[in-house]
Write a protein that holds these residues in place. Structure first.
Motif, PDB file in Angstrom:
ATOM      1  N   ILE A  61     -36.917 -64.310 -67.664  1.00  0.00           N
ATOM      2  CA  ILE A  61     -36.332 -65.625 -67.390  1.00  0.00           C
ATOM      3  C   ILE A  61     -35.357 -65.573 -66.204  1.00  0.00           C
ATOM      4  CG2 ILE A  61     -34.307 -65.523 -68.917  1.00  0.00           C
ATOM      5  CD1 ILE A  61     -36.758 -68.491 -68.609  1.00  0.00           C
ATOM      6  N   ILE A  62     -35.012 -64.386 -65.736  1.00  0.00           N
ATOM      7  CA  ILE A  62     -33.999 -64.226 -64.686  1.00  0.00           C
ATOM      8  C   ILE A  62     -34.310 -65.028 -63.419  1.00  0.00           C
ATOM      9  CG2 ILE A  62     -32.834 -62.557 -63.167  1.00  0.00           C
ATOM     10  CD1 ILE A  62     -31.898 -62.525 -66.132  1.00  0.00           C
ATOM     11  N   LEU A 100     -30.186 -71.168 -72.071  1.00  0.00           N
ATOM     12  CA  LEU A 100     -31.196 -70.116 -71.948  1.00  0.00           C
ATOM     13  C   LEU A 100     -30.527 -68.758 -71.800  1.00  0.00           C
ATOM     14  CD1 LEU A 100     -33.811 -71.674 -69.490  1.00  0.00           C
ATOM     15  CD2 LEU A 100     -34.103 -71.277 -71.947  1.00  0.00           C
ATOM     16  N   ALA A 101     -29.526 -68.684 -70.936  1.00  0.00           N
ATOM     17  CA  ALA A 101     -28.824 -67.422 -70.704  1.00  0.00           C
ATOM     18  C   ALA A 101     -28.197 -66.903 -71.989  1.00  0.00           C
ATOM     19  CB  ALA A 101     -27.759 -67.607 -69.621  1.00  0.00           C
ATOM     20  N   PHE A 141     -27.004 -60.122 -61.424  1.00  0.00           N
ATOM     21  CA  PHE A 141     -28.166 -60.434 -62.260  1.00  0.00           C
ATOM     22  C   PHE A 141     -29.056 -59.216 -62.492  1.00  0.00           C
ATOM     23  CE2 PHE A 141     -27.128 -64.837 -61.472  1.00  0.00           C
ATOM     24  CZ  PHE A 141     -27.566 -65.470 -62.624  1.00  0.00           C
ATOM     25  N   HIS A 142     -29.079 -58.282 -61.562  1.00  0.00           N
ATOM     26  CA  HIS A 142     -30.013 -57.160 -61.680  1.00  0.00           C
ATOM     27  C   HIS A 142     -29.739 -56.255 -62.884  1.00  0.00           C
ATOM     28  CE1 HIS A 142     -26.878 -54.930 -59.453  1.00  0.00           C
ATOM     29  NE2 HIS A 142     -27.365 -53.883 -60.090  1.00  0.00           N
ATOM     30  N   GLN A 191     -44.308 -65.480 -64.256  1.00  0.00           N
ATOM     31  CA  GLN A 191     -43.394 -64.603 -64.992  1.00  0.00           C
ATOM     32  C   GLN A 191     -42.500 -65.406 -65.930  1.00  0.00           C
ATOM     33  OE1 GLN A 191     -40.965 -62.086 -62.466  1.00  0.00           O
ATOM     34  NE2 GLN A 191     -39.324 -62.074 -63.969  1.00  0.00           N
ATOM     35  N   VAL A 192     -41.955 -66.498 -65.434  1.00  0.00           N
ATOM     36  CA  VAL A 192     -40.962 -67.282 -66.172  1.00  0.00           C
ATOM     37  C   VAL A 192     -41.590 -68.122 -67.286  1.00  0.00           C
ATOM     38  CG1 VAL A 192     -39.364 -69.236 -65.931  1.00  0.00           C
ATOM     39  CG2 VAL A 192     -39.278 -67.357 -64.292  1.00  0.00           C
ATOM     40  N   ALA A 193     -42.740 -68.724 -67.029  1.00  0.00           N
ATOM     41  CA  ALA A 193     -43.316 -69.706 -67.968  1.00  0.00           C
ATOM     42  C   ALA A 193     -43.487 -69.188 -69.393  1.00  0.00           C
ATOM     43  CB  ALA A 193     -44.632 -70.248 -67.421  1.00  0.00           C
TER      44      ALA A 193
END
Length: 82
Positions: free
Chosen positions: A51-52, A24-25, A44-45, A71-73
């Motif tokens: 996806i973070i 994913l990353a 990470f910021h 947020q992620v889904a």
């Protein structure tokens, strides 16, 4: 021992889940191994992607919040459909 999801049948070993997150990353141009918490020193910021929260989350502690899941889904669906 492994990682289970409360909604669905997904089950991974910790190693399998880390491989999934690495893939994913890479889709967002991130080398997960270079990130803080994964052996590197890149925070990470500096990345702005929905996806973070999944990438920067412990694989053995706690849960994602409802807000994080919302947020992620959609982003996860988009990335895995590619």
């Amino acid at each position: 021992m492994g990682l289970d999801f409360s909604h669905g049948e997904a089950h991974w070993s910790y190693g399998g889940f880390n491989n999934f997150r690495r893939r994913l990353a890479s889709k967002i141009g991130m080398n997960l191994d270079g990130m803080v918490g994964f052996g590197g020193n890149i925070p990470f910021h500096i990345y702005q992607d929905n996806i973070i929260p999944l990438l920067n989350h412990s694989d053995c502690e706690d849960e994602l919040t409802i807000e994080e899941c919302k947020q992620v889904a959609p982003r996860l669906r988009e990335l895995v459909s590619e």
